[in-house]
Design a protein around this motif. Structure first.
Motif, PDB file in Angstrom:
ATOM      1  N   SER A 169       0.835  -1.194   0.000  1.00 15.87           N
ATOM      2  CA  SER A 169       0.000   0.000   0.000  1.00 15.87           C
ATOM      3  C   SER A 169       0.873   1.250   0.000  1.00 15.87           C
ATOM      4  CB  SER A 169      -0.922   0.015   1.223  1.00 15.87           C
ATOM      5  OG  SER A 169      -0.174   0.184   2.412  1.00 15.87           O
ATOM      6  N   THR A 170       0.356   2.306  -0.586  1.00 13.65           N
ATOM      7  CA  THR A 170       1.104   3.559  -0.621  1.00 13.65           C
ATOM      8  C   THR A 170       1.437   4.031   0.781  1.00 13.65           C
ATOM      9  OG1 THR A 170       0.021   4.206  -2.691  1.00 13.65           O
ATOM     10  CG2 THR A 170       1.044   5.969  -1.393  1.00 13.65           C
ATOM     11  N   LEU A 198      -3.536  15.219   2.249  1.00 11.84           N
ATOM     12  CA  LEU A 198      -3.320  14.905   0.835  1.00 11.84           C
ATOM     13  C   LEU A 198      -1.858  15.156   0.477  1.00 11.84           C
ATOM     14  CD1 LEU A 198      -5.452  15.730  -2.264  1.00 11.84           C
ATOM     15  CD2 LEU A 198      -3.092  16.521  -2.216  1.00 11.84           C
ATOM     16  N   LEU A 199      -1.240  14.165  -0.138  1.00  8.96           N
ATOM     17  CA  LEU A 199       0.108  14.293  -0.679  1.00  8.96           C
ATOM     18  C   LEU A 199       0.005  14.146  -2.192  1.00  8.96           C
ATOM     19  CD1 LEU A 199       2.134  12.005   1.777  1.00  8.96           C
ATOM     20  CD2 LEU A 199       1.983  14.497   1.811  1.00  8.96           C
ATOM     21  N   SER A 200       0.640  15.052  -2.921  1.00 11.27           N
ATOM     22  CA  SER A 200       0.578  14.979  -4.382  1.00 11.27           C
ATOM     23  C   SER A 200       1.983  15.008  -4.954  1.00 11.27           C
ATOM     24  CB  SER A 200      -0.251  16.130  -4.952  1.00 11.27           C
ATOM     25  OG  SER A 200       0.239  17.397  -4.535  1.00 11.27           O
ATOM     26  N   ARG A 225      -6.985   6.262   1.685  1.00 12.34           N
ATOM     27  CA  ARG A 225      -6.961   5.541   2.958  1.00 12.34           C
ATOM     28  C   ARG A 225      -8.223   5.917   3.702  1.00 12.34           C
ATOM     29  NH1 ARG A 225      -4.440   6.474   7.891  1.00 12.34           N
ATOM     30  NH2 ARG A 225      -3.353   8.309   7.099  1.00 12.34           N
ATOM     31  N   VAL A 226      -8.999   4.914   4.074  1.00 10.78           N
ATOM     32  CA  VAL A 226     -10.320   5.154   4.660  1.00 10.78           C
ATOM     33  C   VAL A 226     -10.344   4.693   6.113  1.00 10.78           C
ATOM     34  CG1 VAL A 226     -12.780   4.593   4.494  1.00 10.78           C
ATOM     35  CG2 VAL A 226     -11.423   4.901   2.408  1.00 10.78           C
ATOM     36  N   ASP A 227     -10.962   5.490   6.971  1.00 10.57           N
ATOM     37  CA  ASP A 227     -11.174   5.129   8.367  1.00 10.57           C
ATOM     38  C   ASP A 227     -12.654   5.321   8.655  1.00 10.57           C
ATOM     39  OD1 ASP A 227     -11.153   4.637  11.041  1.00 10.57           O
ATOM     40  OD2 ASP A 227      -9.621   6.096  11.567  1.00 10.57           O
ATOM     41  N   LEU A 247      -5.070  10.829   1.242  1.00  7.03           N
ATOM     42  CA  LEU A 247      -5.129  10.853  -0.218  1.00  7.03           C
ATOM     43  C   LEU A 247      -3.711  10.959  -0.754  1.00  7.03           C
ATOM     44  CD1 LEU A 247      -8.087  13.357  -0.742  1.00  7.03           C
ATOM     45  CD2 LEU A 247      -8.090  10.954  -1.426  1.00  7.03           C
ATOM     46  N   TYR A 248      -3.387  10.119  -1.717  1.00  5.00           N
ATOM     47  CA  TYR A 248      -2.065  10.126  -2.337  1.00  5.00           C
ATOM     48  C   TYR A 248      -2.275  10.281  -3.837  1.00  5.00           C
ATOM     49  CZ  TYR A 248      -1.401   7.916   2.198  1.00  5.00           C
ATOM     50  OH  TYR A 248      -1.434   7.639   3.547  1.00  5.00           O
TER      51      TYR A 248
END
Length: 297
Positions: free
Chosen positions: A108-109, A204-206, A268-270, A277-278
């Motif tokens: 996973s990322t 969020l990472l972009s 990624r969900v919780d 978010l990637y």
């Protein structure tokens, strides 16, 4: 010349190729570099006297590990000058990867980013021990350490990863629901819809790699993330379509502008909300989305 159909060396390499790619990818976070390592492994394997090899799988993994460790040290220096956040290269994966929960988590990322915080040797030892369940003695031969030293490195790396590993947990149904809500809000450019599905502390990472527009720092908080998405993706005059996919064994979205792949967004969900978010936009890191990749442990 060896007959590729009947040659034992070729047959052994082909049988373990997916495993070797997976080992290299988890160590490097780059499909392109992993492919290079696999090719280097083949060149060295082709010169080996098979009569002296007791365990072909172990020998091949050892060659791959040594090559990957050398490459990882080079990549670590290169990434220090990377433009903006560095994200691992996403892979479009076959359905069986998602069914192997441990494998899906390991590629996973989110976890690959945690592995980036380890030293090269720590990362290699962690991957071999925790993901592929390889013994300390075998790892010691691959990394040029004593078994005792490998045990210490493995323990230190495990504690490091456990302290930083994402804790988010969501059921498959919750993940599907959050993914669909986010997809609809994204495709329609609905700010309220985004705010409802994003967690208050979402990050969020972009990664644009200097080739495409991306945030040079993490974007934190649902209002900032929503503003970034609507102000960036939503502002484009091209037609946006968003396709649910499985990348690295986990739910993701492929974003197309006028039918052309523009980026991949891993989530990624919780619970009911998206907490991570990637967003990969670097075109040099999207080659792994052209066809599904088979990963093996």
């Amino acid at each position: 010349m060896r007959d590729p159909v009947t040659d034992p060396a070729t047959a052994a390499f082909v049988a373990h190729r997916n495993l070797l790619f997976t080992v290299a990818y988890e160590m490097l976070g780059s499909a392109a570099d992993a492919e290079d390592i696999v090719q280097e492994t083949w060149l060295r394997w082709a010169e080996v006297d098979l009569g002296q090899v007791l365990d072909q799988r172990a020998y091949l993994v050892r060659i791959t590990t040594r090559q990957a460790l050398n490459r990882l040290r080079t990549l670590s220096r290169r990434r220090e000058s990377y433009v903006g956040p560095w994200l691992p290269e996403p892979l479009l994966t076959t359905p069986d990867v998602a069914l192997d929960v441990e494998l899906a988590e390991s590629v996973s990322t989110a976890l690959l980013l945690v592995l980036e915080t380890l030293s090269p040797t720590e990362r290699v030892v962690f991957v071999l021990r925790e993901v592929f369940d390889i013994g300390h003695d075998e790892i010691a031969e691959a990394v040029g350490k004593t078994p005792a030293a490998v045990r210490q490195i493995a323990h230190r790396a495990r504690e490091h990863v456990q302290a930083r590993r994402p804790r988010a947990v969501a059921s498959p149904s919750q993940t599907r629901a959050a993914l669909e809500s986010f997809r609809q809000a994204l495709e329609t450019g609905n700010p309220q819809g985004l705010l409802e599905v994003l967690a208050p502390d979402v990050v969020l990472l972009s990664d644009g790699g200097g080739f495409k527009q991306a945030a040079l720092r993490p974007v934190i908080g649902f209002e900032n993330v929503s503003r970034f998405i609507v102000g960036g993706i939503g502002r484009s005059t091209a037609v946006l379509t968003v396709e649910p996919i499985v990348a690295n064994g986990n739910p993701a979205l492929a974003l197309h502008l006028d039918g052309e792949l523009d980026g991949v967004m891993s989530l990624r969900v919780d619970g009911d909300h998206v907490v991570g978010l990637y967003y990969m936009r670097n075109p040099e890191k999207l080659s792994g989305m052209q066809h599904a990749t088979t990963l093996r442990r």
